[in-house]
Write a protein that holds these residues in place. Structure first.
Motif, short mmCIF file in Angstrom:
data_model
loop_
_atom_site.label_atom_id
_atom_site.label_comp_id
_atom_site.label_asym_id
_atom_site.label_seq_id
_atom_site.Cartn_x
_atom_site.Cartn_y
_atom_site.Cartn_z
N GLN A 30 0.81 -1.21 0.00
CA GLN A 30 0.00 0.00 0.00
C GLN A 30 0.85 1.27 0.00
O GLN A 30 0.47 2.29 -0.57
N THR A 31 2.02 1.19 0.62
CA THR A 31 2.88 2.37 0.72
C THR A 31 3.59 2.67 -0.59
O THR A 31 3.64 3.82 -1.05
N GLU A 32 4.14 1.63 -1.22
CA GLU A 32 4.90 1.82 -2.45
C GLU A 32 4.07 1.59 -3.71
O GLU A 32 4.58 1.75 -4.82
N HIS A 33 2.84 1.18 -3.53
CA HIS A 33 1.89 1.02 -4.65
C HIS A 33 2.37 -0.01 -5.68
O HIS A 33 2.45 0.29 -6.87
N PHE A 34 2.64 -1.21 -5.23
CA PHE A 34 2.98 -2.27 -6.18
C PHE A 34 2.54 -3.62 -5.65
O PHE A 34 2.40 -3.83 -4.44
N TRP A 35 2.29 -4.51 -6.60
CA TRP A 35 2.04 -5.92 -6.30
C TRP A 35 3.35 -6.69 -6.40
O TRP A 35 4.10 -6.51 -7.35
#
Length: 479
Positions: free
Chosen positions: A84-89
């Motif tokens: 959620q913080t770095e916006h990646f899966w």
């Protein structure tokens, strides 16, 4: 029987099978664009070093896309986790799919030094050419064995409408690859010939049967919209769209000769007694624009010739000095049969007279041997835009107060694609390719006219009261 999380529909599958380096998908609402983009990003997640990024213009616009990714990615890869913080899966293999934004052009430097095997733009027309093209440099392999390519989806409209249309829609029919050749000089001084290709895959709501099954009345939602938005979002029209400034614009080749209900017409011999004006908007890194205009006895203006300083890349100038531009203007006016021997009055942006930082552009252009002179234009923006509206308006007979020769290709290309500024809602967005617009605006403000109502009724294709019709050189009468 395996549990199917997501399966492409026919047109989505056609998009996902394309081999070209760039592919644009969509052109209308409801075509399943976002799902196709999210699924395409998954193609290489078994590769540990695979890196992908999906971009929207602003981060808040990503929220729906991220929510949809949870519905697809998590069930398909239960061990995948969203940061959620770095916006990646991050997937079990170590592969990552990022979600990013580029609200301002300067934000592209946030991606400097990074590399992505797969780059995707959702709603490409929200981006400028500079933002899109910069990401070419970030599209490189994160390791051996990955495929490197770019995908995008969009609806018509937005600040990037013009360049997206020019790049993907106009060069060739849908599903037909567009090839471009490039030459690079290698370290040994030898030229290297390179080729890249791109393609447009159209899709509308009619290609998304799942949506229509779930909500058959979604078609009614689109049908109820105003004409421009309906044509764009329901049918994927690139000639009318939400935010278009000059909705009066018509370009109808069937009427180039009779000049009715069209702003673009065939060239004709300009009468000797008509006045000729020359407009100018200076640019160096951005394009400059020079245009010649004929004014008839009734004050109607015809744009008869253009000289546009663009290097072939959207909104990029040719970096010509004012004296070079003036030399070419002088040559054109001495050689062109429409202009040769005419008295021509030059109207230009008042900024070319600025001498606060040295010799002005105007002074350089009027020096020997060119002797190209200018008068300062009225540069008030909103009245100038309104003059466009007044002159583009048709009367009941299909006549208007401004028309342009079809040979003025850059005018025809750029003017209908202009959109409004989100902050200054009565003005156009000046980040677009608006140089021809400004140049023409200066000439209009030299000949202001009163407001005119646009009559949208077109003549019947077979008017029963019209007793004669022409076919070639023959005249036929109906009785």
């Amino acid at each position: 029987m395996p549990n199917v999380i997501w399966q492409p529909q026919r047109k989505q599958g056609a998009f996902m099978r394309r081999p070209e380096y760039e592919c644009l998908y969509g052109g209308a609402a409801g075509g399943g664009k976002s799902d196709a983009l999210l699924a395409e990003a998954l193609r290489q997640v078994p590769v540990p070093h695979y890196r992908a990024i999906i971009l929207r213009k602003t981060y808040p616009q990503l929220s729906e896309l991220i929510d949809r990714s949870r519905a697809i990615y998590q069930p398909a890869f239960p061990q995948a986790r969203y940061n959620q913080t770095e916006h990646f899966w991050q997937f079990p293999s170590g592969a990552k799919i990022y979600f990013g934004s580029m609200q301002h052009t300067k934000d592209r430097i946030n991606y400097q030094g990074k590399r992505y095997d797969f780059i995707a733009f959702d709603e490409l027309t929200h981006f400028t050419w500079d933002e899109y093209s910069y990401m070419f440099s970030r599209n490189r392999p994160s390791g051996p064995g990955t495929r490197v390519y770019i995908r995008a989806t969009t609806n018509p409209g937005g600040i990037g409408h013009g360049w997206v249309k020019s790049r993907f829609i106009l060069p060739s029919p849908p599903l037909t690859p567009i090839w471009e050749d490039y030459q690079v000089v290698g370290a040994d001084g030898k030229a290297i010939q390179l080729r890249r290709n791109r393609v447009f895959v159209p899709a509308t709501v009619f290609d998304n049967q799942r949506l229509l099954d779930n909500d058959p009345m979604y078609l009614a939602n689109l049908a109820m919209m105003p004409e421009a938005e309906r044509n764009a979002l329901l049918y994927g029209s690139w000639d009318s769209f939400d935010g278009q400034v000059f909705t009066e614009w018509r370009n109808d080749p069937a009427h180039y000769q009779d000049q009715r209900f069209t702003h673009v017409i065939d060239p004709f011999q300009v009468p000797a007694h008509w006045r000729i004006f020359r407009g100018f908007d200076f640019g160096y890194a951005k394009p400059f624009s020079v245009g010649w205009f004929a004014v008839d006895e009734n004050g109607k203006i015809y744009h008869i010739k253009e000289y546009y300083g663009c290097n072939g890349t959207p909104n990029k100038g040719v970096m010509m000095e004012p004296t070079q531009i003036a030399s070419e203007i002088r040559r054109i006016e001495q050689e062109d049969p429409m202009l040769k021997g005419r008295k021509i009055v030059g109207i230009a942006d008042p900024s070319i007279f600025d001498e606060s930082r040295g010799e002005s552009v105007a002074r350089m252009m009027e020096r020997s041997p060119n002797f190209v002179y200018w008068m300062g234009a009225d540069n008030t923006r909103i009245p100038g835009k309104m003059q466009y509206h007044y002159r583009l308006a048709f009367d009941k007979d299909g006549d208007c107060m401004f028309q342009v020769f079809h040979t003025c290709k850059h005018f025809v290309r750029t003017i209908p694609d202009l959109v409004y500024d989100e902050k200054h809602v009565e003005d156009i967005n000046t980040e677009q390719e608006d140089h021809i617009y400004d140049m023409c605006r200066y000439v209009f403000m030299e000949h202001p006219i009163a407001p005119r109502k646009n009559v949208l009724v077109k003549p019947l294709p077979d008017d029963p009261l019209d007793l004669c019709e022409r076919s070639g050189n023959a005249l036929f009468f109906r009785v």
